[in-house]
Motif scaffolding. Structure first.
Motif, short mmCIF file in Angstrom:
data_model
loop_
_atom_site.label_atom_id
_atom_site.label_comp_id
_atom_site.label_asym_id
_atom_site.label_seq_id
_atom_site.Cartn_x
_atom_site.Cartn_y
_atom_site.Cartn_z
N UNK A 159 0.85 -1.18 0.00
CA UNK A 159 0.00 0.00 0.00
C UNK A 159 0.89 1.23 0.00
N UNK A 160 0.33 2.31 -0.50
CA UNK A 160 1.08 3.55 -0.65
C UNK A 160 0.15 4.72 -0.41
N UNK A 161 0.74 5.84 0.00
CA UNK A 161 -0.04 7.03 0.29
C UNK A 161 0.60 8.24 -0.36
N UNK A 162 -0.23 9.16 -0.77
CA UNK A 162 0.25 10.36 -1.43
C UNK A 162 -0.47 11.58 -0.89
N UNK A 163 0.30 12.61 -0.57
CA UNK A 163 -0.29 13.89 -0.16
C UNK A 163 -0.81 14.66 -1.37
N UNK A 164 -0.39 14.27 -2.55
CA UNK A 164 -0.56 15.14 -3.72
C UNK A 164 -1.58 14.61 -4.72
N UNK A 165 -2.27 13.54 -4.37
CA UNK A 165 -3.27 13.03 -5.28
C UNK A 165 -2.93 11.62 -5.72
N UNK A 166 -3.94 10.89 -6.13
CA UNK A 166 -3.77 9.49 -6.49
C UNK A 166 -3.35 9.36 -7.95
N UNK A 167 -2.65 8.28 -8.23
CA UNK A 167 -2.15 8.05 -9.58
C UNK A 167 -1.84 6.56 -9.74
N UNK A 168 -1.83 6.11 -10.96
CA UNK A 168 -1.38 4.73 -11.21
C UNK A 168 0.14 4.66 -11.25
N UNK A 169 0.81 5.77 -11.13
CA UNK A 169 2.26 5.80 -11.18
C UNK A 169 2.85 5.81 -9.78
#
Length: 122
Positions: A95-105
């Protein structure tokens, strides 16, 4: 950075189901977009599913209709429900988390868990 810990992997027969969990360390986790990726032996890391901050989701074609991403912000948890599992789903799941928005990358994500192994036998 938010700390992520996956759990729930294991060995399952083809056609079976598993639910992966991802626990986040941060109380503001609801402000992150989240994703699930996997890496099979000898293969590149592969996007599986994402959930944007508004709750909308997207899936890779290989798992669409079989896998479901969800989250419980009150518990700082993200889940991946996997059904109709196939031997080709065997991989380490992250699993991964992003502060900047979701992406398939994968490069979009700035926090990653250590992974949990899923093995599907035929």
């Amino acid at each position: 950075q938010v700390q992520l810990v996956e759990s729930g992997g294991g060995l399952v027969l083809g056609g079976g189901s598993l639910r992966l969990s991802c626990a986040a360390s941060e109380r503001t986790f609801s402000s992150y977009a989240v994703g699930w990726f996997r890496r099979a032996p000898g293969k590149e890391r592969e996007f599986i599913a994402l959930m944007r901050r508004d709750g909308t989701t997207a899936y890779a074609g290989s798992v669409k209709g079989r896998f479901t991403i969800s989250r419980d912000n009150a518990k700082n948890m993200v889940y991946l429900q996997m059904s109709s599992l196939k031997p080709e789903d065997t991989a380490t799941y992250y699993c991964a988390a992003s502060r900047y928005g979701a992406s398939q990358y994968a490069s979009q994500y700035n926090s990653w868990g250590q992974g949990t192994q899923v093995t599907v036998s035929s």
